[in-house]
Write an enzyme that holds these catalytic residues in place. Structure first.
Site, PDB file in Angstrom:
ATOM      1  N   GLY A 185      39.839  52.781  52.344  1.00 60.04           N
ATOM      2  CA  GLY A 185      39.765  52.077  50.472  1.00 60.04           C
ATOM      3  C   GLY A 185      40.586  51.114  50.212  1.00 60.04           C
ATOM      4  O   GLY A 185      41.603  51.478  49.504  1.00 60.04           O
ATOM      5  N   GLY A 223      40.492  48.669  47.675  1.00 60.68           N
ATOM      6  CA  GLY A 223      40.539  48.345  46.381  1.00 60.68           C
ATOM      7  C   GLY A 223      42.394  47.269  46.093  1.00 60.68           C
ATOM      8  O   GLY A 223      42.599  47.342  46.995  1.00 60.68           O
ATOM      9  N   LYS A 229      48.580  63.829  35.820  1.00 59.23           N
ATOM     10  CA  LYS A 229      47.786  62.837  35.396  1.00 59.23           C
ATOM     11  C   LYS A 229      46.264  62.623  35.510  1.00 59.23           C
ATOM     12  O   LYS A 229      46.118  61.863  34.375  1.00 59.23           O
ATOM     13  CB  LYS A 229      48.296  61.847  37.149  1.00 59.23           C
TER      14      LYS A 229
HETATM   15  P1  NAD Z   1      38.548  50.094  43.114  1.00 61.47           P
HETATM   16  O1  NAD Z   1      37.933  49.928  42.820  1.00 61.47           O
HETATM   17  O2  NAD Z   1      40.118  48.286  43.187  1.00 61.47           O
HETATM   18  O3  NAD Z   1      38.467  50.204  44.474  1.00 61.47           O
HETATM   19  C1  NAD Z   1      37.738  51.139  45.326  1.00 61.47           C
HETATM   20  C2  NAD Z   1      37.163  50.697  46.097  1.00 61.47           C
HETATM   21  O4  NAD Z   1      36.260  49.620  45.492  1.00 61.47           O
HETATM   22  C3  NAD Z   1      36.916  49.068  47.306  1.00 61.47           C
HETATM   23  O5  NAD Z   1      36.398  49.959  48.430  1.00 61.47           O
HETATM   24  C4  NAD Z   1      36.970  47.758  46.699  1.00 61.47           C
HETATM   25  O6  NAD Z   1      36.578  47.237  47.573  1.00 61.47           O
HETATM   26  C5  NAD Z   1      35.494  48.333  45.651  1.00 61.47           C
HETATM   27  N1  NAD Z   1      35.411  48.021  44.446  1.00 61.47           N
HETATM   28  C6  NAD Z   1      36.426  47.037  43.876  1.00 61.47           C
HETATM   29  N2  NAD Z   1      35.366  46.749  42.789  1.00 61.47           N
HETATM   30  C7  NAD Z   1      33.922  45.855  43.807  1.00 61.47           C
HETATM   31  C8  NAD Z   1      33.437  45.444  43.626  1.00 61.47           C
HETATM   32  N3  NAD Z   1      33.069  44.316  41.546  1.00 61.47           N
HETATM   33  N4  NAD Z   1      32.603  45.408  44.295  1.00 61.47           N
HETATM   34  C9  NAD Z   1      32.008  46.509  45.365  1.00 61.47           C
HETATM   35  N5  NAD Z   1      32.971  47.266  45.228  1.00 61.47           N
HETATM   36  C10 NAD Z   1      34.310  47.237  45.044  1.00 61.47           C
HETATM   37  O7  NAD Z   1      40.026  51.127  43.020  1.00 61.47           O
HETATM   38  P2  NAD Z   1      41.197  51.277  42.853  1.00 61.47           P
HETATM   39  O8  NAD Z   1      41.807  51.074  41.618  1.00 61.47           O
HETATM   40  O9  NAD Z   1      41.995  50.736  43.613  1.00 61.47           O
HETATM   41  O10 NAD Z   1      41.431  53.002  42.798  1.00 61.47           O
HETATM   42  C11 NAD Z   1      41.567  53.788  43.998  1.00 61.47           C
HETATM   43  C12 NAD Z   1      41.840  55.015  43.523  1.00 61.47           C
HETATM   44  O11 NAD Z   1      42.695  55.530  42.975  1.00 61.47           O
HETATM   45  C13 NAD Z   1      40.720  56.187  42.522  1.00 61.47           C
HETATM   46  O12 NAD Z   1      41.074  57.063  42.735  1.00 61.47           O
HETATM   47  C14 NAD Z   1      42.225  55.132  41.221  1.00 61.47           C
HETATM   48  O13 NAD Z   1      41.496  55.676  39.868  1.00 61.47           O
HETATM   49  C15 NAD Z   1      43.024  55.747  41.640  1.00 61.47           C
HETATM   50  N6  NAD Z   1      44.217  54.809  41.348  1.00 61.47           N
HETATM   51  C16 NAD Z   1      44.442  53.390  40.458  1.00 61.47           C
HETATM   52  C17 NAD Z   1      45.338  52.633  40.123  1.00 61.47           C
HETATM   53  C18 NAD Z   1      44.984  51.502  39.289  1.00 61.47           C
HETATM   54  O14 NAD Z   1      45.907  51.008  38.763  1.00 61.47           O
HETATM   55  N7  NAD Z   1      44.418  50.218  39.763  1.00 61.47           N
HETATM   56  C19 NAD Z   1      46.260  53.419  39.480  1.00 61.47           C
HETATM   57  C20 NAD Z   1      46.722  54.885  40.062  1.00 61.47           C
HETATM   58  C21 NAD Z   1      45.379  55.397  40.782  1.00 61.47           C
END
Ligand code: NAD
Length: 307
Positions: free
Chosen positions: A7, A9, A184
């Site tokens: 994952g 992202g 959290k």
């Molecule tokens: P994210 O949405 O950035 O990514 C998650 C997945 O979604 C990845 O596989 C990514 O490639 C996909 N994705 C993202 N945008 C997309 C789009 N426009 N089209 C298609 N696919 C897409 O998620 P994240 O923010 O990295 O969060 C991951 C986990 O970490 C979650 O459980 C979140 O709650 C947690 N988290 C996030 C943060 C933060 O600041 N972002 C902080 C702490 C915990």
């Protein structure tokens, strides 16, 4: 260490980037084709506190073949079962799996794929954002608390803490991580869903007495359910922490607002307020606010025609 980020992202890119810079062999696994192609073509671009561009290996989960030493899970909660199913071939008997997703109950899903002595559960207050395919925005500092869910995995988990700390991730081995995971979840459960529903910033939401009553009631429901499942939670300390967080993040729209309202993506509500409502039902504890908030977020997903 040989690490997969399952994952890749925003958060997966942050952890993958920092581990790569610290000299680890890192492979990013993701399903978003445009993101994969952008990183393959131009490298992973980092903006924010640091400007950088690094060549990193990225592929779809099913393309990975080499057995992992460590897998860090960073999907959205609802993508977790599909991800675990797609990476079965890289999970060996010594592969450690660290889950840092927001929300509750992920260990029950992970246990279906990974033996307990190899599972590390944790929580992070690092943040990250994706500006578009292949571009991660990294701002500020954070930390991680983690724990092996089985005593037999503790020694190996502490070695992983060292590796993560060498990458500057500010990690503590926590002898009892569940209260931090629930705390959290209380932050997310009070500000994510509410700001998404009211279409406002955290500071705007927390400005009224009525909102504070909602926040207090949600925290109370989380604490009742958490304690009934054996997690030690201090309600007043959690309220103080949530209020402090709301001040520090006053100008921000929380991630559920970004997902639902700004980008029309599905939310993690079933793993935050929804998880408390479900556990509450199973335990005979009434959680009307968590139920209503979960239903309203799903109703909004329906209004916006998000699948
Ligand atoms: P994210 O949405 O950035 O990514 C998650 C997945 O979604 C990845 O596989 C990514 O490639 C996909 N994705 C993202 N945008 C997309 C789009 N426009 N089209 C298609 N696919 C897409 O998620 P994240 O923010 O990295 O969060 C991951 C986990 O970490 C979650 O459980 C979140 O709650 C947690 N988290 C996030 C943060 C933060 O600041 N972002 C902080 C702490 C915990």
């Amino acid at each position: 260490m040989f690490v997969y980020i399952a994952g890749a992202g925003a958060m997966g890119c942050r952890f993958g980037y920092q581990l790569h810079k610290a000299g680890n062999e890192v492979i990013l696994l993701d399903m978003w084709k445009d993101h994969i192609q952008a990183i393959k073509n131009d490298g992973l671009k980092i903006v924010g506190d640091t400007e950088d561009c690094v060549k990193m290996t990225i592929m779809e989960p099913t393309e990975a073949t080499k057995e992992a030493e460590l897998i860090i899970l960073f999907t959205k909660a609802m993508q977790l079962p599909t991800m675990l199913q797609s990476i079965k071939q890289i999970i060996g008997k010594n592969t450690k799996v660290l889950c840092l997703l927001n929300g509750l109950g992920h260990e029950d899903v992970i246990k279906q794929y990974i033996p307990e002595e190899n599972i590390l559960m944790g929580v992070t207050v690092w943040t990250a954002g994706l500006k578009g395919p292949g571009v991660a925005k990294l701002i500020g500092k954070g930390s991680v608390n983690l724990q092996s869910i089985d005593k037999n995995g503790e020694e190996a988990a502490k070695k992983i803490v060292e590796v993560l700390n060498q990458a500057g991730l500010n990690v503590t081995y926590d002898e009892d991580v569940l209260p931090s995971i629930w705390r959290k979840a209380c932050v997310n459960g009070t500000m994510n869903s509410t700001c998404a529903l009211l279409d406002c910033t955290i500071g705007e939401f927390f400005a009224s007495e009525e909102a504070i009553r909602v926040v207090d009631t949600i925290i109370h429901e989380f604490v009742m359910v958490g304690e009934a499942t054996g997690v030690k939670l201090d309600e007043q300390a959690i309220k103080d922490y949530v209020m402090k967080t709301s001040v520090a993040a006053a100008a921000h729209y929380p991630s559920m607002h970004q997902d639902l309202i700004q980008n029309h993506r599905p939310t993690e509500i079933d793993y935050i307020n929804g998880a408390v409502a479900k556990k509450g039902d199973a335990l005979g504890i009434s959680t009307p606010y968590c139920h209503m908030i979960t239903d309203l977020i799903h109703a909004k997903e329906h209004v916006l025609k998000i699948k």
